[in-house]
Design a protein around this motif. Structure first.
Motif, short mmCIF file in Angstrom:
data_model
loop_
_atom_site.label_atom_id
_atom_site.label_comp_id
_atom_site.label_asym_id
_atom_site.label_seq_id
_atom_site.Cartn_x
_atom_site.Cartn_y
_atom_site.Cartn_z
N ALA A 337 76.38 64.10 14.49
CA ALA A 337 76.55 65.44 13.81
C ALA A 337 76.30 65.26 12.42
N VAL A 338 75.27 66.05 11.92
CA VAL A 338 74.73 65.92 10.69
C VAL A 338 75.08 67.43 10.05
N ALA A 339 75.49 67.53 8.60
CA ALA A 339 75.93 68.40 7.84
C ALA A 339 74.70 68.86 7.15
N GLY A 340 74.27 70.26 7.03
CA GLY A 340 73.13 70.75 6.38
C GLY A 340 73.27 71.73 5.34
N ASP A 341 72.16 72.55 5.15
CA ASP A 341 72.52 73.71 4.04
C ASP A 341 73.35 74.52 4.66
N GLU A 342 73.95 75.27 3.78
CA GLU A 342 74.66 76.73 4.10
C GLU A 342 75.88 76.37 5.06
N GLN A 343 76.54 75.15 4.96
CA GLN A 343 77.73 74.73 5.87
C GLN A 343 77.11 74.59 7.37
N MET A 344 75.92 74.68 7.57
CA MET A 344 75.51 74.37 8.98
C MET A 344 75.62 73.00 9.41
N ILE A 345 76.16 72.82 10.74
CA ILE A 345 76.26 71.34 11.36
C ILE A 345 75.51 71.26 12.50
N ILE A 360 80.04 71.46 24.04
CA ILE A 360 80.28 70.95 22.85
C ILE A 360 81.69 71.29 22.12
N PHE A 361 82.28 70.29 21.77
CA PHE A 361 83.57 70.37 21.27
C PHE A 361 83.73 70.09 19.79
N GLN A 362 84.71 70.66 19.27
CA GLN A 362 84.87 70.36 17.70
C GLN A 362 86.41 70.20 17.55
N HIS A 363 86.63 69.00 16.65
CA HIS A 363 87.89 68.83 16.17
C HIS A 363 88.11 68.72 14.63
N VAL A 364 89.05 69.65 14.16
CA VAL A 364 89.26 69.57 12.43
C VAL A 364 90.38 68.58 12.32
N SER A 365 89.92 67.81 11.28
CA SER A 365 90.72 66.58 10.74
C SER A 365 91.99 67.26 10.16
N ALA A 366 92.93 67.71 10.99
CA ALA A 366 94.25 67.92 10.44
C ALA A 366 95.25 67.38 11.29
N PRO A 367 96.35 67.26 10.80
CA PRO A 367 97.67 67.02 11.64
C PRO A 367 97.89 67.76 12.91
N TYR A 392 85.12 67.43 10.23
CA TYR A 392 85.03 67.71 11.52
C TYR A 392 84.75 66.48 12.23
N ARG A 393 85.23 66.72 13.42
CA ARG A 393 84.58 65.51 14.49
C ARG A 393 84.06 66.28 15.71
N TYR A 394 82.95 65.95 16.38
CA TYR A 394 82.45 66.45 17.49
C TYR A 394 82.31 65.81 18.54
N GLY A 395 82.32 66.26 19.76
CA GLY A 395 82.21 65.72 21.15
C GLY A 395 81.43 66.55 22.14
N VAL A 396 81.15 65.84 23.24
CA VAL A 396 80.08 66.61 24.11
C VAL A 396 80.55 66.09 25.54
N LYS A 397 80.39 66.99 26.61
CA LYS A 397 80.75 66.92 28.02
C LYS A 397 79.64 67.48 28.70
N VAL A 398 79.41 66.47 30.03
CA VAL A 398 77.87 66.81 30.65
C VAL A 398 78.30 67.28 32.00
N SER A 399 77.79 68.33 32.62
CA SER A 399 78.28 68.86 33.88
C SER A 399 77.21 68.50 34.95
N ILE A 400 77.39 67.77 36.12
CA ILE A 400 76.52 67.49 37.08
C ILE A 400 77.02 67.86 38.53
N ASP A 401 76.18 68.78 38.92
CA ASP A 401 76.59 69.45 40.37
C ASP A 401 78.05 69.91 40.30
N GLU A 409 82.87 61.37 21.87
CA GLU A 409 82.87 61.69 20.56
C GLU A 409 81.57 61.02 19.92
N ALA A 410 81.15 61.89 18.44
CA ALA A 410 80.03 61.33 17.64
C ALA A 410 80.86 59.94 16.88
N GLU A 411 80.01 59.44 16.53
CA GLU A 411 80.61 58.20 16.01
C GLU A 411 81.20 58.31 14.54
#
Length: 784
Positions: A337-345, A360-367, A392-401, A409-411
């Motif tokens: 996950a890389v942050a770019g201009d105009e708050q685009m990730i 794709i999933f997103q996790h906000v760093s909050a309690p 933020y933290r990001y993660g991915v799931k893959v669907s096969i059949d 999760e991203a590192e």
């Protein structure tokens, strides 16, 4: 002699023709019939009884085995009766089947050795009514020879008519059990409501009253439309390298007997296979023959084959399955996950063979933060806009059949930067204004240390803008909620939320909102009054918050409450009701189109006008009695009189009487005065006034100086009599007395005049004849 010759001639003719049967004149009486009546009446059969030997003059002229009975149905030909007769004592009985809905005629043929005679029964066997035919159990013939002609939008049916049928019941039954039912009176029918490419069973039944024939049956398959294949719903079952499909051919397209089926990939199709309809099976089935690529996109094409028409095909996409994949999570790595201009990730990951989709999933760093889905992709990356200064933290799931892996999760987490070049906008801002406050909620950005809220009412000065400063004490705070109170209802406001980082306060975007209006209430301090100077009703009241208008209601007298006016003013005036009319008024406010409660109704009674007194109408007068009416002025006609006040006296007499009379004590509304003081010879003087019920004021006095005289008292010229009231009875006696008094006074005056004159003359004479001593004294002493 002439009679004898005639008898001899008749005998010769009879002898000459005795070999040919001769009918008697009453031959018709020897034939009888009736409908069969046992065990119940049956109008489809008649019981015939006739006496052939009694019908002819010479019974030896006919042979018993040479006669016959013929019957005619309707307009048809005569046909012999073939049923056997039952002879009994010279009478022959038959039971004959007939067509009960037609008239019938009977003929009898009697043969002799040299000829025959034909007797036609004059009586007609009449046709029976439909209800008699039905109740007698007549069996209608089943309609025969059904003919079917199919057109583009209709199906025409015809069949041979059934004798005595009054109508036909035609049933068109489709493959799904749906019936189209028509009843027709002719032996033809046209069906227009049917499904294309469907097989229908056709049933035709003859009907008379409540009786039905057996059903005639046939079938028909309607033509298909060009898009008939859209009815098909093939169930596709792919494997790794093949596909199987099944569909309900008979239920959907019963008119189609064969299908061309093919499998295509990227526009390239294999050879089409023909699948024939098999009505012994519930569905048709197709299985591909060539080997298909694994985890690949294909289409299955099913094209109905129908002679004379090129029908469209049904195309169904499918995907072949993938071989078992081990360690799917490892194959997704690395997730970045890389942050770019105009708050685009931008989130990216490694491709997995045979993957159908990535989530794709997103996790906000909050309690209270949790994983939430933000999108799907068939590619290996996804870009999303984040909240400034949020980790933020990001993660991915893959669907096969159709099977989904665990989340990978991203590192490392990523922090979105804040853009100082544009005004700050609170993330996920939710504002909920009420009548006097606004509740705000937004997501907190991690790099912001404080916020300043500024709210300004439209048109207000800068220093009048309320606000609040929020210091962030807990860096893990994710969401902020604040309520700004003491706002004005139904008012427009502008709002800014300024954010401060470690160094600077950022400019803020301006948003607007409007507070809502409260529920309408009744206006306060309602004032209702009658303005004596303007003769108008003045109404005023206090304003109601957010009111766009007011309704003024009135109650006048005994009338129902009604809307007098709709206004935006807080005070109004309008003409007063008539004198002595009760009035009351109430007001309601309108807020946001909704009318609120009314005020308490306030009012009073309009006082009577006192511009002029009542009308004094002389009704009658005699001796020293006067009957008169004090009539209410026209402008006070709504007012009730409580009592009357009168002053009266005889002319020339100073004593005056007063009297107060209650309105309830009047006799037919008239006032009677009969106690005038002193003599009434010189006439009478009356003045009066009235007091109105419910009021303490009296009207002005009205007197007999200007009375209104009753019509019966006007003179012949139409003019009113003199205002003074003179006693009528006794006038003939008073006049001579008055004249006598006047004459006596005149005589007395003349006598006195002469006496005085004589006395003066005597005094003068005495002076002239005296010695003049007195005169002399006066001359000598003028002072005396």
């Amino acid at each position: 002699m002439k009679l004898q010759s005639t008898v001899i001639l008749f005998s010769l003719i009879s002898i000459a023709y005795s070999a040919v049967p001769t009918l008697k004149a009453d031959a018709a009486d020897k034939v009888s019939w009736k409908f069969k009546d046992r065990p119940k009446q049956d109008v489809s059969k008649i019981l015939l009884e006739w006496e052939p030997f009694a019908m002819v003059e010479d019974k030896s002229s006919i042979a018993s085995d040479e006669w016959s009975v013929l019957i005619q149905s309707g307009d048809g030909e005569y046909t012999p009766v073939t049923t056997n007769s039952r002879p009994r004592g010279g009478k022959y009985k038959y039971t004959i089947d007939i067509v009960p809905c037609q008239d019938h005629h009977l003929k009898f043929v009697l043969k002799g050795s040299d000829g025959e005679v034909v007797f036609e029964l004059p009586e007609v066997i009449p046709a029976s009514s439909s209800d008699l035919i039905s109740s007698s159990g007549f069996n209608l013939e089943m309609p025969a020879n059904i003919q079917i002609e199919q057109n583009e939008d209709s199906v025409a049916l015809s069949w041979d008519a059934s004798l005595c049928a009054t109508s036909y019941l035609v049933v068109f039954m489709g493959p799904d059990g749906k019936e189209i039912e028509n009843e027709v009176t002719e032996n033809t029918a046209t069906i227009t409501e049917f499904e294309a490419c469907s097989q229908y069973d056709v049933y035709v039944t003859a009907v008379i009253d409540e009786s039905y024939s057996d059903e005639a049956y046939d079938t028909i398959s309607t033509h298909p439309s060009a898009s008939a294949a859209e009815k098909l719903d093939p169930k596709v079952s792919p494997s790794i390298n093949s596909v199987k499909a099944q569909w309900d051919a008979y239920g959907k397209l019963s008119c189609v007997n064969a299908y061309a089926v093919k499998v295509c990939k990227d526009g390239v199709c294999g050879e089409a296979a023909t699948v024939e309809l098999d009505n012994t099976l519930p569905v048709l089935e197709f299985t591909s023959t060539g080997e298909l690529d694994q985890c690949s996109e294909y289409t299955l094409s099913v094209k109905p084959i129908y002679e004379g028409k090129d029908l469209a095909e049904k195309v169904v996409p499918f995907r072949t399955l993938s071989p078992p994949v081990q360690d799917v999570n490892i194959k997704l790595m690395p997730v970045n996950a890389v942050a770019g201009d105009e708050q685009m990730i931008t989130v990216s990951w490694s491709a997995v063979q045979c993957a159908s989709a990535y989530e794709i999933f997103q996790h906000v760093s909050a309690p209270d933060g949790d994983w939430e889905t933000i999108g799907t992709s068939e590619a290996t990356e996804l870009s999303i806009k984040g909240v400034p200064c949020t980790e933020y933290r990001y993660g991915v799931k893959v669907s096969i059949d159709g099977v989904q892996s665990d989340i990978v999760e991203a590192e490392a987490a990523v922090m979105t930067p804040i853009d100082n070049s544009v005004p700050y906008v609170a993330s996920n801002l939710i504002s909920e204004p009420s009548t006097d406050s606004i509740e705000l909620s937004w997501d907190h950005a991690k790099c912001i240390t404080s916020y300043r809220i500024k709210i300004c009412k439209d048109g207000s000065a800068e220093e009048e803008c309320p606000g609040e400063t929020i210091e962030i004490e807990d860096p893990s705070t994710h969401n902020l909620t604040r309520t700004i109170e003491n706002l004005s209802p139904c008012s427009g406001y502008s709002m800014q939320i300024f954010a401060t980082t470690d160094t600077d306060e950022l400019a803020a975007e301006t948003t607007t909102f409007e507070t809502s209006a409260p529920a309408p209430t009744a206006p306060e301090n309602l004032s209702v009054g009658l303005n004596a100077e303007t003769n108008k009703i003045d109404i005023s009241f206090e304003p109601v918050a957010c009111a766009t208008g007011y309704k003024v209601y009135q109650n006048i007298g005994d009338s129902e409450e009604e809307v007098l006016d709709e206004t935006t003013d807080l005070s109004i005036s309008f003409d007063s009701p008539e004198p002595c009319v009760q009035f009351s008024y109430g007001v309601s406010a309108i807020v946001n189109g909704e009318e609120g409660p009314k005020t308490e109704f306030l009012g009073d009674k309009v006082p009577p006008k006192n511009g002029e007194g009542p009308k004094l109408i002389i009704d009658d007068k005699f001796n020293s009695t006067v009957i008169f009416i004090l009539e209410t002025p026209d402008f006070n006609q709504k007012c009730e009189i409580e009592e009357y006040h009168m002053k009266y006296r005889n002319l020339g007499h100073m004593d005056e009487q007063e009297r107060t009379v209650a309105a309830s004590d009047l006799l037919e509304g008239k006032i009677v005065l009969d106690d005038f003081p002193g003599a009434a010879d010189n006439g009478m003087f009356i003045e009066g006034r009235i007091k109105y019920l419910g009021f303490e004021s009296w009207s002005p006095f009205v007197s007999t100086k200007n009375p209104v005289v009753n019509d019966s008292l006007t003179n012949k010229s139409g003019l009113e009599e003199i205002p003074e009231i003179v006693v009528e009875d006794g006038n003939s006696i008073l006049v001579p007395i008055v004249i006598g008094v006047l004459v006596a006074v005149v005589v007395l005056v003349i006598v006195i005049f002469f006496i005085v004159k004589r006395k003066r003359s005597q005094d003068k004479y005495d002076a002239e004849i005296g010695d003049g001593s007195e005169s002399k004294k006066l001359k000598d002493n003028p002072e005396v």
